[in-house]
Design a protein around this motif. Sequence first.
Motif, PDB file in Angstrom:
ATOM      1  N   ALA A  41       0.978  -1.184  -0.014  1.00  0.00           N
ATOM      2  CA  ALA A  41       0.044  -0.056   0.086  1.00  0.00           C
ATOM      3  C   ALA A  41       0.934   1.198  -0.022  1.00  0.00           C
ATOM      4  O   ALA A  41       0.407   2.299  -0.522  1.00  0.00           O
ATOM      5  N   GLY A  42       2.081   1.314   0.641  1.00  0.00           N
ATOM      6  CA  GLY A  42       2.866   2.502   0.604  1.00  0.00           C
ATOM      7  C   GLY A  42       3.520   2.525  -0.939  1.00  0.00           C
ATOM      8  O   GLY A  42       3.894   3.943  -1.049  1.00  0.00           O
ATOM      9  N   ASP A  43       3.260   2.008  -1.771  1.00  0.00           N
ATOM     10  CA  ASP A  43       3.863   2.028  -3.100  1.00  0.00           C
ATOM     11  C   ASP A  43       2.775   2.533  -3.887  1.00  0.00           C
ATOM     12  O   ASP A  43       2.893   3.035  -5.301  1.00  0.00           O
ATOM     13  N   VAL A  50      -4.932   6.070  -5.151  1.00  0.00           N
ATOM     14  CA  VAL A  50      -5.031   6.797  -4.006  1.00  0.00           C
ATOM     15  C   VAL A  50      -5.927   6.174  -3.160  1.00  0.00           C
ATOM     16  O   VAL A  50      -6.854   5.370  -3.503  1.00  0.00           O
ATOM     17  N   GLY A  51      -6.006   6.275  -1.823  1.00  0.00           N
ATOM     18  CA  GLY A  51      -6.969   5.793  -0.754  1.00  0.00           C
ATOM     19  C   GLY A  51      -6.449   4.546  -0.192  1.00  0.00           C
ATOM     20  O   GLY A  51      -5.307   4.030  -0.815  1.00  0.00           O
ATOM     21  N   GLU A  52      -6.735   4.169   0.892  1.00  0.00           N
ATOM     22  CA  GLU A  52      -6.580   2.813   1.470  1.00  0.00           C
ATOM     23  C   GLU A  52      -7.193   1.396   1.085  1.00  0.00           C
ATOM     24  O   GLU A  52      -8.506   1.542   0.918  1.00  0.00           O
ATOM     25  N   VAL A  68      -8.010  -8.029  -2.667  1.00  0.00           N
ATOM     26  CA  VAL A  68      -7.563  -6.448  -2.449  1.00  0.00           C
ATOM     27  C   VAL A  68      -8.706  -5.471  -3.275  1.00  0.00           C
ATOM     28  O   VAL A  68      -8.927  -5.920  -4.446  1.00  0.00           O
ATOM     29  N   VAL A  69      -9.317  -4.786  -2.490  1.00  0.00           N
ATOM     30  CA  VAL A  69     -10.394  -3.835  -2.909  1.00  0.00           C
ATOM     31  C   VAL A  69      -9.691  -2.392  -2.907  1.00  0.00           C
ATOM     32  O   VAL A  69      -9.304  -1.958  -1.675  1.00  0.00           O
ATOM     33  N   LEU A  70      -9.533  -1.500  -3.755  1.00  0.00           N
ATOM     34  CA  LEU A  70      -8.859  -0.492  -3.649  1.00  0.00           C
ATOM     35  C   LEU A  70      -9.932   0.573  -3.624  1.00  0.00           C
ATOM     36  O   LEU A  70     -11.229   0.275  -3.451  1.00  0.00           O
ATOM     37  N   ALA A  71      -9.568   1.824  -2.865  1.00  0.00           N
ATOM     38  CA  ALA A  71     -10.718   2.750  -2.441  1.00  0.00           C
ATOM     39  C   ALA A  71     -11.783   3.118  -3.522  1.00  0.00           C
ATOM     40  O   ALA A  71     -12.724   3.459  -3.103  1.00  0.00           O
ATOM     41  N   GLY A  73     -13.164   1.102  -5.544  1.00  0.00           N
ATOM     42  CA  GLY A  73     -13.958  -0.103  -5.767  1.00  0.00           C
ATOM     43  C   GLY A  73     -13.431  -1.209  -6.568  1.00  0.00           C
ATOM     44  O   GLY A  73     -13.826  -2.033  -6.882  1.00  0.00           O
ATOM     45  N   ARG A  74     -12.378  -0.811  -7.484  1.00  0.00           N
ATOM     46  CA  ARG A  74     -11.595  -1.880  -8.139  1.00  0.00           C
ATOM     47  C   ARG A  74     -11.197  -3.016  -7.407  1.00  0.00           C
ATOM     48  O   ARG A  74     -10.585  -2.710  -6.234  1.00  0.00           O
ATOM     49  N   ARG A  75     -11.166  -4.260  -7.985  1.00  0.00           N
ATOM     50  CA  ARG A  75     -10.905  -5.397  -7.190  1.00  0.00           C
ATOM     51  C   ARG A  75      -9.642  -6.116  -7.875  1.00  0.00           C
ATOM     52  O   ARG A  75      -9.249  -6.082  -8.901  1.00  0.00           O
ATOM     53  N   LEU A  76      -8.616  -6.163  -6.828  1.00  0.00           N
ATOM     54  CA  LEU A  76      -7.383  -6.832  -7.405  1.00  0.00           C
ATOM     55  C   LEU A  76      -7.252  -8.467  -6.792  1.00  0.00           C
ATOM     56  O   LEU A  76      -6.996  -8.443  -5.689  1.00  0.00           O
ATOM     57  N   ASP A  77      -7.746  -9.164  -7.644  1.00  0.00           N
ATOM     58  CA  ASP A  77      -8.179 -10.669  -6.746  1.00  0.00           C
ATOM     59  C   ASP A  77      -7.243 -11.890  -7.385  1.00  0.00           C
ATOM     60  O   ASP A  77      -7.344 -12.890  -7.003  1.00  0.00           O
TER      61      ASP A  77
END
Length: 87
Positions: A41-43, A50-52, A68-71, A73-77
């Motif tokens: 997340a730091g990268d 942006v976003g947590e 992983v769901v980005l702030a 709403g996109r999913r990285l699964d």
Amino acid sequence: MTAQEAADLAGRILTWTCFDPGFDLAPERLDVLRLALRTVAGDLPAAGIVGEPRLVVRERLFPLAARVVLADGRRLDGEGSPHPCNG
């Protein structure tokens, strides 16, 4: 059968049946994923993200997975990643 032979056989059976202990039986696996997400997340801002991000666990589906769901709403699964038990 020796104890080592029994352990080896049990390991082969678990592999053959695609046993996955899940996060309930092996909670340390989820801890490792959370730590990895914090590290990555730091990268994300350098990539314009942006976003947590948050971790969502799909424990009731097979194969067990976390995404992983980005702030936004996109999913990285990792759906494109091969799993040895998907045939």
